[in-house]
Scaffold this motif. Structure first.
Motif, PDB file in Angstrom:
ATOM      1  N   ASP A  15       0.811  -1.218   0.000  1.00  0.00           N
ATOM      2  CA  ASP A  15       0.000   0.000   0.000  1.00  0.00           C
ATOM      3  C   ASP A  15       0.847   1.273   0.000  1.00  0.00           C
ATOM      4  O   ASP A  15       0.337   2.363  -0.244  1.00  0.00           O
ATOM      5  N   LEU A  16       2.138   1.132   0.260  1.00  0.00           N
ATOM      6  CA  LEU A  16       3.026   2.291   0.355  1.00  0.00           C
ATOM      7  C   LEU A  16       3.500   2.776  -1.018  1.00  0.00           C
ATOM      8  O   LEU A  16       3.824   3.955  -1.179  1.00  0.00           O
ATOM      9  N   PHE A  17       3.522   1.893  -1.995  1.00  0.00           N
ATOM     10  CA  PHE A  17       4.135   2.216  -3.284  1.00  0.00           C
ATOM     11  C   PHE A  17       3.207   1.971  -4.457  1.00  0.00           C
ATOM     12  O   PHE A  17       2.334   1.120  -4.409  1.00  0.00           O
ATOM     13  N   GLN A  18       3.481   2.716  -5.521  1.00  0.00           N
ATOM     14  CA  GLN A  18       2.960   2.412  -6.848  1.00  0.00           C
ATOM     15  C   GLN A  18       4.156   1.963  -7.675  1.00  0.00           C
ATOM     16  O   GLN A  18       5.304   2.331  -7.382  1.00  0.00           O
ATOM     17  N   ASP A  19       3.908   1.180  -8.695  1.00  0.00           N
ATOM     18  CA  ASP A  19       4.988   0.714  -9.553  1.00  0.00           C
ATOM     19  C   ASP A  19       5.755   1.910 -10.111  1.00  0.00           C
ATOM     20  O   ASP A  19       5.160   2.869 -10.596  1.00  0.00           O
ATOM     21  N   GLY A  20       7.078   1.873  -9.997  1.00  0.00           N
ATOM     22  CA  GLY A  20       7.927   2.935 -10.518  1.00  0.00           C
ATOM     23  C   GLY A  20       8.275   4.026  -9.530  1.00  0.00           C
ATOM     24  O   GLY A  20       9.063   4.918  -9.846  1.00  0.00           O
ATOM     25  N   ASP A  21       7.702   3.975  -8.320  1.00  0.00           N
ATOM     26  CA  ASP A  21       8.040   4.987  -7.307  1.00  0.00           C
ATOM     27  C   ASP A  21       9.496   4.867  -6.875  1.00  0.00           C
ATOM     28  O   ASP A  21      10.047   3.770  -6.789  1.00  0.00           O
ATOM     29  N   PRO A  22      10.129   5.996  -6.552  1.00  0.00           N
ATOM     30  CA  PRO A  22      11.476   5.963  -5.993  1.00  0.00           C
ATOM     31  C   PRO A  22      11.402   5.644  -4.498  1.00  0.00           C
ATOM     32  O   PRO A  22      10.428   5.992  -3.824  1.00  0.00           O
ATOM     33  N   ALA A  23      12.445   4.983  -3.994  1.00  0.00           N
ATOM     34  CA  ALA A  23      12.442   4.573  -2.591  1.00  0.00           C
ATOM     35  C   ALA A  23      13.781   4.848  -1.942  1.00  0.00           C
ATOM     36  O   ALA A  23      14.819   4.909  -2.607  1.00  0.00           O
ATOM     37  N   ASP A  24      13.734   4.997  -0.634  1.00  0.00           N
ATOM     38  CA  ASP A  24      14.941   5.082   0.179  1.00  0.00           C
ATOM     39  C   ASP A  24      14.868   3.944   1.184  1.00  0.00           C
ATOM     40  O   ASP A  24      13.958   3.905   2.015  1.00  0.00           O
ATOM     41  N   LEU A  25      15.802   3.010   1.078  1.00  0.00           N
ATOM     42  CA  LEU A  25      15.874   1.867   1.984  1.00  0.00           C
ATOM     43  C   LEU A  25      17.000   2.120   2.972  1.00  0.00           C
ATOM     44  O   LEU A  25      18.156   2.253   2.568  1.00  0.00           O
ATOM     45  N   ASP A  26      16.662   2.214   4.244  1.00  0.00           N
ATOM     46  CA  ASP A  26      17.655   2.473   5.287  1.00  0.00           C
ATOM     47  C   ASP A  26      17.735   1.245   6.198  1.00  0.00           C
ATOM     48  O   ASP A  26      16.904   1.069   7.096  1.00  0.00           O
ATOM     49  N   LEU A  27      18.723   0.391   5.949  1.00  0.00           N
ATOM     50  CA  LEU A  27      18.870  -0.833   6.734  1.00  0.00           C
ATOM     51  C   LEU A  27      19.195  -0.547   8.191  1.00  0.00           C
ATOM     52  O   LEU A  27      18.750  -1.267   9.086  1.00  0.00           O
ATOM     53  N   GLN A  28      19.961   0.504   8.444  1.00  0.00           N
ATOM     54  CA  GLN A  28      20.330   0.841   9.821  1.00  0.00           C
ATOM     55  C   GLN A  28      19.111   1.278  10.628  1.00  0.00           C
ATOM     56  O   GLN A  28      18.923   0.863  11.763  1.00  0.00           O
ATOM     57  N   ALA A  29      18.289   2.118  10.039  1.00  0.00           N
ATOM     58  CA  ALA A  29      17.101   2.610  10.742  1.00  0.00           C
ATOM     59  C   ALA A  29      15.941   1.626  10.656  1.00  0.00           C
ATOM     60  O   ALA A  29      14.982   1.721  11.426  1.00  0.00           O
ATOM     61  N   GLY A  30      16.017   0.682   9.702  1.00  0.00           N
ATOM     62  CA  GLY A  30      14.938  -0.269   9.520  1.00  0.00           C
ATOM     63  C   GLY A  30      13.709   0.345   8.884  1.00  0.00           C
ATOM     64  O   GLY A  30      12.586  -0.032   9.215  1.00  0.00           O
ATOM     65  N   THR A  31      13.934   1.278   7.953  1.00  0.00           N
ATOM     66  CA  THR A  31      12.803   1.953   7.315  1.00  0.00           C
ATOM     67  C   THR A  31      12.901   1.882   5.798  1.00  0.00           C
ATOM     68  O   THR A  31      13.993   1.820   5.226  1.00  0.00           O
ATOM     69  N   ILE A  32      11.744   1.936   5.185  1.00  0.00           N
ATOM     70  CA  ILE A  32      11.619   2.076   3.741  1.00  0.00           C
ATOM     71  C   ILE A  32      10.709   3.275   3.514  1.00  0.00           C
ATOM     72  O   ILE A  32       9.652   3.382   4.134  1.00  0.00           O
ATOM     73  N   THR A  33      11.154   4.209   2.675  1.00  0.00           N
ATOM     74  CA  THR A  33      10.416   5.450   2.438  1.00  0.00           C
ATOM     75  C   THR A  33      10.100   5.592   0.962  1.00  0.00           C
ATOM     76  O   THR A  33      10.966   5.392   0.108  1.00  0.00           O
ATOM     77  N   ASN A  34       8.861   5.932   0.675  1.00  0.00           N
ATOM     78  CA  ASN A  34       8.471   6.307  -0.670  1.00  0.00           C
ATOM     79  C   ASN A  34       8.836   7.778  -0.800  1.00  0.00           C
ATOM     80  O   ASN A  34       8.204   8.642  -0.186  1.00  0.00           O
ATOM     81  N   THR A  35       9.873   8.082  -1.574  1.00  0.00           N
ATOM     82  CA  THR A  35      10.338   9.469  -1.642  1.00  0.00           C
ATOM     83  C   THR A  35       9.408  10.355  -2.476  1.00  0.00           C
ATOM     84  O   THR A  35       9.497  11.573  -2.375  1.00  0.00           O
ATOM     85  N   ARG A  36       8.507   9.749  -3.233  1.00  0.00           N
ATOM     86  CA  ARG A  36       7.507  10.546  -3.956  1.00  0.00           C
ATOM     87  C   ARG A  36       6.463  11.086  -2.989  1.00  0.00           C
ATOM     88  O   ARG A  36       6.073  12.248  -3.068  1.00  0.00           O
ATOM     89  N   THR A  37       6.017  10.258  -2.038  1.00  0.00           N
ATOM     90  CA  THR A  37       4.963  10.657  -1.101  1.00  0.00           C
ATOM     91  C   THR A  37       5.494  11.094   0.256  1.00  0.00           C
ATOM     92  O   THR A  37       4.787  11.751   1.012  1.00  0.00           O
ATOM     93  N   GLY A  38       6.716  10.678   0.584  1.00  0.00           N
ATOM     94  CA  GLY A  38       7.283  10.986   1.897  1.00  0.00           C
ATOM     95  C   GLY A  38       6.837  10.016   2.993  1.00  0.00           C
ATOM     96  O   GLY A  38       7.266  10.139   4.128  1.00  0.00           O
ATOM     97  N   ARG A  39       5.991   9.057   2.663  1.00  0.00           N
ATOM     98  CA  ARG A  39       5.513   8.083   3.650  1.00  0.00           C
ATOM     99  C   ARG A  39       6.544   6.984   3.868  1.00  0.00           C
ATOM    100  O   ARG A  39       7.214   6.563   2.924  1.00  0.00           O
ATOM    101  N   SER A  40       6.639   6.514   5.120  1.00  0.00           N
ATOM    102  CA  SER A  40       7.609   5.472   5.484  1.00  0.00           C
ATOM    103  C   SER A  40       6.947   4.365   6.266  1.00  0.00           C
ATOM    104  O   SER A  40       5.916   4.571   6.910  1.00  0.00           O
ATOM    105  N   LEU A  41       7.592   3.209   6.233  1.00  0.00           N
ATOM    106  CA  LEU A  41       7.224   2.084   7.077  1.00  0.00           C
ATOM    107  C   LEU A  41       8.484   1.512   7.699  1.00  0.00           C
ATOM    108  O   LEU A  41       9.580   1.642   7.145  1.00  0.00           O
ATOM    109  N   THR A  42       8.297   0.870   8.835  1.00  0.00           N
ATOM    110  CA  THR A  42       9.391   0.174   9.496  1.00  0.00           C
ATOM    111  C   THR A  42       9.265  -1.306   9.179  1.00  0.00           C
ATOM    112  O   THR A  42       8.181  -1.865   9.261  1.00  0.00           O
TER     113      THR A  42
END
Length: 186
Positions: free
Chosen positions: A108-135
């Motif tokens: 539910d966080l992404f649409q196909d083709g969205d850019p993402a930021d995966l932070d293994l240290q913080a344990g988060t994935i962020t949709n950089t288009r929407t600014g929404r994140s999940l742990t």
């Protein structure tokens, strides 16, 4: 910045990840040519090194072939993120130094083709288009060490038997496919 390739359907099996007709090799570059071809024929033309697959629950169900991990890694996929994984696929991912990250609500966080930021240290994935994140479920240090080494065999070459026996893979896990816990109690 990695691009997300969204495969939101649950129960994507290993035959869809790499069709059985292409299991004549164990060379990742060869397998990569056919990754996800029965699900999305254009996937291998779109995927770039470092991209991510976001998938539905029970990703990697079906047969226990390591080729499914090799095909995705060979295609340049950095990680698959799903609510949970078939247990054998999850273990094959760890053994081959490939990231399989469990994250509820990820489709539910992404649409196909969205850019993402995966932070293994913080344990988060962020949709950089929407600014929404999940742990996501934390990756055990042992699995990160195996991933950094390039896989279980490479890890074993660099560590003594005593070091390996002292390691633990008792991280909490989401439902880990089929509703089974992803770790042994005890």
């Amino acid at each position: 910045m990695p691009t997300v390739h969204l495969f939101a359907r649950d129960h994507i099996n290993t035959d869809e990840i790499i069709p059985a007709r292409h299991l004549t090799t164990d060379v990742e570059a060869e397998l990569a040519k056919y990754a996800m071809e029965d699900y999305d024929k254009d996937f291998v033309r779109r995927v770039q090194p470092g991209d991510l697959i976001v998938a539905g629950a029970d990703f990697g169900c079906g047969s226990s072939r390591e080729h499914a991990v090799w095909a995705l890694r060979g295609a340049g996929v950095a990680a698959v993120i799903a609510p949970n994984f078939a247990r054998i696929y999850y273990r094959n991912s760890i053994n081959n130094g490939f990231l399989a990250l469990e994250c509820g609500g990820i489709t539910d966080l992404f649409q196909d083709g969205d850019p993402a930021d995966l932070d293994l240290q913080a344990g988060t994935i962020t949709n950089t288009r929407t600014g929404r994140s999940l742990t996501f479920v934390p990756v055990p240090q042992f699995a990160l060490d195996v991933q950094q080494a390039g896989g279980w065999l490479e890890y074993m070459r660099d560590h003594s038997q005593a070091e390996v026996e002292a390691e633990s893979l008792k991280a909490e896990s989401a439902a880990a496919g089929h509703g089974h816990p992803g770790h042994a109690e005890g």
